[in-house]
Design an enzyme around this catalytic site. Structure first.
Site, PDB file in Angstrom:
ATOM      1  N   ASP A  47      36.162 -59.020 -71.836  1.00  0.00           N
ATOM      2  CA  ASP A  47      34.939 -59.781 -72.142  1.00  0.00           C
ATOM      3  C   ASP A  47      35.247 -60.978 -73.030  1.00  0.00           C
ATOM      4  O   ASP A  47      34.685 -62.066 -72.855  1.00  0.00           O
ATOM      5  CB  ASP A  47      33.911 -58.873 -72.829  1.00  0.00           C
ATOM      6  CG  ASP A  47      33.334 -57.829 -71.891  1.00  0.00           C
ATOM      7  OD1 ASP A  47      33.413 -58.033 -70.668  1.00  0.00           O
ATOM      8  OD2 ASP A  47      32.809 -56.814 -72.387  1.00  0.00           O
ATOM      9  N   LEU A  93      26.779 -58.925 -63.846  1.00  0.00           N
ATOM     10  CA  LEU A  93      25.732 -59.263 -64.813  1.00  0.00           C
ATOM     11  C   LEU A  93      26.303 -60.095 -65.949  1.00  0.00           C
ATOM     12  O   LEU A  93      27.463 -59.932 -66.335  1.00  0.00           O
ATOM     13  CB  LEU A  93      25.106 -57.987 -65.396  1.00  0.00           C
ATOM     14  CG  LEU A  93      24.353 -57.074 -64.434  1.00  0.00           C
ATOM     15  CD1 LEU A  93      23.939 -55.798 -65.160  1.00  0.00           C
ATOM     16  CD2 LEU A  93      23.136 -57.779 -63.866  1.00  0.00           C
ATOM     17  N   GLU A 126      18.004 -49.452 -69.096  1.00  0.00           N
ATOM     18  CA  GLU A 126      18.662 -48.230 -68.618  1.00  0.00           C
ATOM     19  C   GLU A 126      20.143 -48.279 -68.983  1.00  0.00           C
ATOM     20  O   GLU A 126      20.712 -49.363 -69.153  1.00  0.00           O
ATOM     21  CB  GLU A 126      18.500 -48.085 -67.104  1.00  0.00           C
ATOM     22  CG  GLU A 126      19.119 -49.231 -66.310  1.00  0.00           C
ATOM     23  CD  GLU A 126      18.787 -49.158 -64.835  1.00  0.00           C
ATOM     24  OE1 GLU A 126      18.949 -48.074 -64.253  1.00  0.00           O
ATOM     25  OE2 GLU A 126      18.367 -50.183 -64.273  1.00  0.00           O
ATOM     26  N   LYS A 128      24.086 -48.482 -68.850  1.00  0.00           N
ATOM     27  CA  LYS A 128      25.054 -49.095 -67.935  1.00  0.00           C
ATOM     28  C   LYS A 128      26.170 -48.079 -67.714  1.00  0.00           C
ATOM     29  O   LYS A 128      27.018 -47.863 -68.581  1.00  0.00           O
ATOM     30  CB  LYS A 128      25.608 -50.390 -68.522  1.00  0.00           C
ATOM     31  CG  LYS A 128      26.546 -51.147 -67.597  1.00  0.00           C
ATOM     32  CD  LYS A 128      26.984 -52.458 -68.235  1.00  0.00           C
ATOM     33  CE  LYS A 128      27.895 -53.235 -67.297  1.00  0.00           C
ATOM     34  NZ  LYS A 128      29.176 -52.515 -67.060  1.00  0.00           N
ATOM     35  N   GLU A 184      25.933 -46.119 -59.020  1.00  0.00           N
ATOM     36  CA  GLU A 184      27.252 -45.975 -59.636  1.00  0.00           C
ATOM     37  C   GLU A 184      27.780 -44.567 -59.411  1.00  0.00           C
ATOM     38  O   GLU A 184      27.091 -43.573 -59.679  1.00  0.00           O
ATOM     39  CB  GLU A 184      27.149 -46.251 -61.139  1.00  0.00           C
ATOM     40  CG  GLU A 184      28.414 -46.734 -61.776  1.00  0.00           C
ATOM     41  CD  GLU A 184      28.632 -48.224 -61.568  1.00  0.00           C
ATOM     42  OE1 GLU A 184      29.676 -48.724 -61.997  1.00  0.00           O
ATOM     43  OE2 GLU A 184      27.757 -48.890 -60.967  1.00  0.00           O
TER      44      GLU A 184
END
Length: 706
Positions: A47, A93, A126, A128, A184
């Site tokens: 990230d 995302l 929700e 991840k 998922e």
């Protein structure tokens, strides 16, 4: 790790070079994560690199590369699977890392939709799930195919494997004629642990975390392997549809649940950014109890009509964002405190935890250092963690920095059980039947019993064969325990005499053990024979003398050169003397370490054991070079960056042989900095301090011929 230079200070050439480096690094990381199911870097590092790439592109938009990581999703499908093209791309995302990022996200949405800043806007929140994205297509209620995300446009056809997952219905009743359900695939902590036990028993490499295990299990060419593993599936979205599921995200997810899919019980609707963040905090605290891995929360605009108005960017929807948890932090329950015996007799407390994923690694233990650390104070008696002590039953925050052993950062006193008791180290030792004492001024309790402890002996033997010591191929920690428990190896000498004691049937005896065969047994004996010649510094380090690390072992070896000279000097040292001459006059060796070095030689039983060991070895003297003419003798040298003509380790060894002291950090005491390719903050600090800096060629020229 060197600090990345600020983007604001970059020249155009620096930016171009950095974008090239980031494109390569992120492409490799994407392939390792999405294609090979074997991450090469942790999520936080990925990230950070991707954010840095975006920041540079924002400042230098004309330098954006055609292969920009900003435009990449996942990785190309794995060879061996048929390919399925997604009717609608499976996008990634955008990420939020701070509460302010979430507030800014909601504010941007309202501005885009021309809504008043103070107005509410319903969002969904929700967990991840940290698993493998999967799209399952149904036509007239029948499952027709399932595909992984792949590169977002094209995925792998894993239909046969998906059919083995109980959470994925084979048929649907009351669904639209065309329905692509997205979700998922994941694995629980308990099933992950059981799978790794099976992997190790089969002699196969264990998985590093549940996400890798789930991905590797789903992407098997043999569906029977997938079937044998406990995979689960959470549905949270949809792709291609013949008719809408519902007018809102929340009602559409409820519809999926009614159709027979598992959806997450922590799914919630919120009207403000404050509510989103509050739910985030609550889930973060409950994370360890979930039994499966999550790495953040996902927020989406609830109204699907508003989603349509907001639309998409190149690779991400404008109406959703992932709020990541701090990658190196997690809360979990402290189930117990165990005492471990180290190779030097140190009695170390270890926290036994409810397993939780921290920085991509499942953590079930954490170090507690010593009695004072548990009590909430440091070595000087000052408060740490605000003076909070650590007790069994507490909820504790775990952190990892790089690859170090996990530690406890904080304690949640609000969740402390009413009947909890402060941890009593002495009482714990009594319960365990361990004799120990804590000397005045020492932070550590140490074993004081007359009888040798098995744990202490095993740890000493493990250290003896560690990489920096004897490094015997085929004889690692697991094999040491196996042989110790059979009574085959109890002392250092036993390792050297193992082959002789077994006699003609040596191969058969070892090869019959679980996990062994004739080839591995032969490799073991060959490995022992190969290490009968050992450098003096490796032997000294292998002995596991208290306070003597790899660096100190080299100092001692360089000073005494041969084993005979070393042992004679230790025997002649004054018993009990704080100075323990002639060791203490070595630069880098203090009185405490010197006394530790002398002790084994002046204990008759320990010295006899050392003599028996050395009788089986050829101890190679430390190499000696006349440093009188060395241009670096007595100087402190620091190496940084990538060296092209030698390894960093070899360069350091060469410098030490020439009489230099090698340090890992730059300070006013540094004399020379050797800067290879990619030198960062150390080079800048050296320049600021006016320290002589050489490139690799300059360093070689300086020492050439010596």
């Amino acid at each position: 790790m060197a600090q990345d230079p600020p983007v604001s200070d970059m020249s155009e050439d620096q930016a171009r070079s950095e974008l090239q480096r980031l494109a390569l690094a992120l492409a490799q990381a994407n392939r390792a994560y999405h294609h090979d199911d074997s991450p090469s870097i942790d999520d936080a590092t990925f990230d950070r690199l991707k954010l840095r790439n975006a920041q540079i592109e924002q400042r230098f938009p004309h330098l954006k590369r055609k292969d920009s990581p900003s435009d990449q999703i996942g990785a190309k499908p794995k060879e061996g699977f048929c390919k399925i093209r997604h009717r609608q791309p499976m996008l990634s995302l955008s990420n939020a890392f701070e509460a302010k990022d979430v507030e800014d996200f909601v504010a941007r949405l309202k501005k885009f939709l021309n809504l008043k800043p103070q107005s509410d806007m319903r969002m969904t929140a929700e967990p991840k799930i940290d698993g493998l994205s999967l799209a399952v297509r149904y036509e007239k209620g029948q499952l027709v195919h399932a595909a992984t995300r792949g590169d977002g446009e094209t995925g792998e056809d894993v239909t046969a494997n998906a059919l083995t997952i109980a959470d994925i219905p084979k048929t649907l009743s009351g669904a639209p004629d065309i329905l692509e359900v997205r979700g998922e695939v994941y694995m629980t902590h308990a099933d992950f642990a059981a799978l790794n036990v099976a992997q190790e028993q089969a002699g196969q490499k264990p998985f590093s975390n549940p996400r890798n295990a789930a991905a590797g299990s789903l992407r098997q060419l043999d569906a029977q392997i997938t079937k044998s593993r406990q995979l689960l599936f959470f549905a949270y979205a949809w792709g291609d549809l013949s008719e809408p599921l519902a007018p809102s995200q929340s009602k559409a997810v409820a519809r999926l649940r009614a159709l027979g899919f598992s959806t997450n019980s922590l799914f919630k609707t919120c009207d403000t950014s404050e509510e989103l963040i509050s739910h985030y905090r609550a889930v973060e605290m409950a994370r360890a109890d979930l039994g499966y891995d999550i790495d953040g929360m996902v927020y989406k605009v609830d109204d699907l009509a508003l989603q349509a108005r907001l639309g998409f960017r190149a690779t991400t929807p404008r109406w959703a964002i992932a709020h990541k948890f701090p990658a190196e932090l997690a809360w979990t329950e402290l189930l117990g405190i165990d005492i471990q015996v180290g190779r030097t007799g140190a009695l170390s407390p270890v926290a036994r935890l409810n397993p939780v994923t921290v920085g991509g690694v499942v953590v079930s233990n954490a170090t507690l250092h010593n009695e004072d650390y548990i009590a909430g104070r440091d070595s000087k008696g000052q408060s740490i963690r605000g003076g909070k002590d650590i007790r069994v039953g507490d909820w504790v925050q775990i952190y990892r920095a790089g690859d170090v052993i996990p530690k406890i950062a904080d304690v949640d006193l609000a969740r402390r059980p009413a009947d909890s008791r402060a941890f009593d180290f002495a009482e714990k030792l009594k319960q365990e039947g361990i004799q120990g004492q804590r000397a005045p001024g020492d932070a550590i309790w140490r074993y004081s019993g007359a009888e040798p402890l098995a744990d202490l002996a095993i740890e000493s033997l493990k250290h003896f064969v560690s990489r920096q010591a004897f490094d015997i191929e085929g004889l690692g920690a697991k094999q040491i325990e196996q042989f110790y428990n059979r009574g085959w190896i109890r002392t250092f000498e036993d390792i050297c005499t193992l082959k002789a004691r077994f006699g003609p049937g040596q191969l058969q005896q070892v090869s019959k053990l679980e996990g062994w065969g004739e080839k591995s047994a032969q490799k073991l004996f060959d490995g022992i024979d190969a290490k009968r010649s050992i450098e003096l510094h490796r032997l000294i380090f292998a002995l596991g003398i208290r306070h003597v690390g790899e660096g100190a072992a080299k100092l001692l070896a360089n000073r005494f050169v041969t084993w005979e000279a070393f042992s004679e000097a230790m025997l002649s040292a004054v018993p009990g003397s704080p100075a323990a001459a002639p060791v203490v006059d070595i630069d880098g060796v203090g009185a405490v370490m010197a006394q530790s070095v002398v002790e084994p030689f002046q204990d008759p039983a320990r010295f006899a054991a050392l003599q028996c060991l050395v009788a089986h070895l050829q101890v190679i003297p430390a190499p000696q070079i006349d440093t009188a003419s060395s241009p670096v003798a007595g100087k402190t040298v620091v190496f940084t960056g990538t060296l092209l003509k030698t390894t960093r380790a070899e360069a350091k060894t060469r410098a030490e042989m020439l009489g230099a002291k090698v340090s890992g950090s730059v300070s006013a005491k540094t004399d020379i900095l050797v800067a290879g390719d990619g030198a960062g903050s150390k080079a800048k600090k050296a320049a600021d301090l006016g320290i002589e800096t050489l490139d690799e060629e300059g360093w070689i020229a300086l020492i050439e011929g010596l």
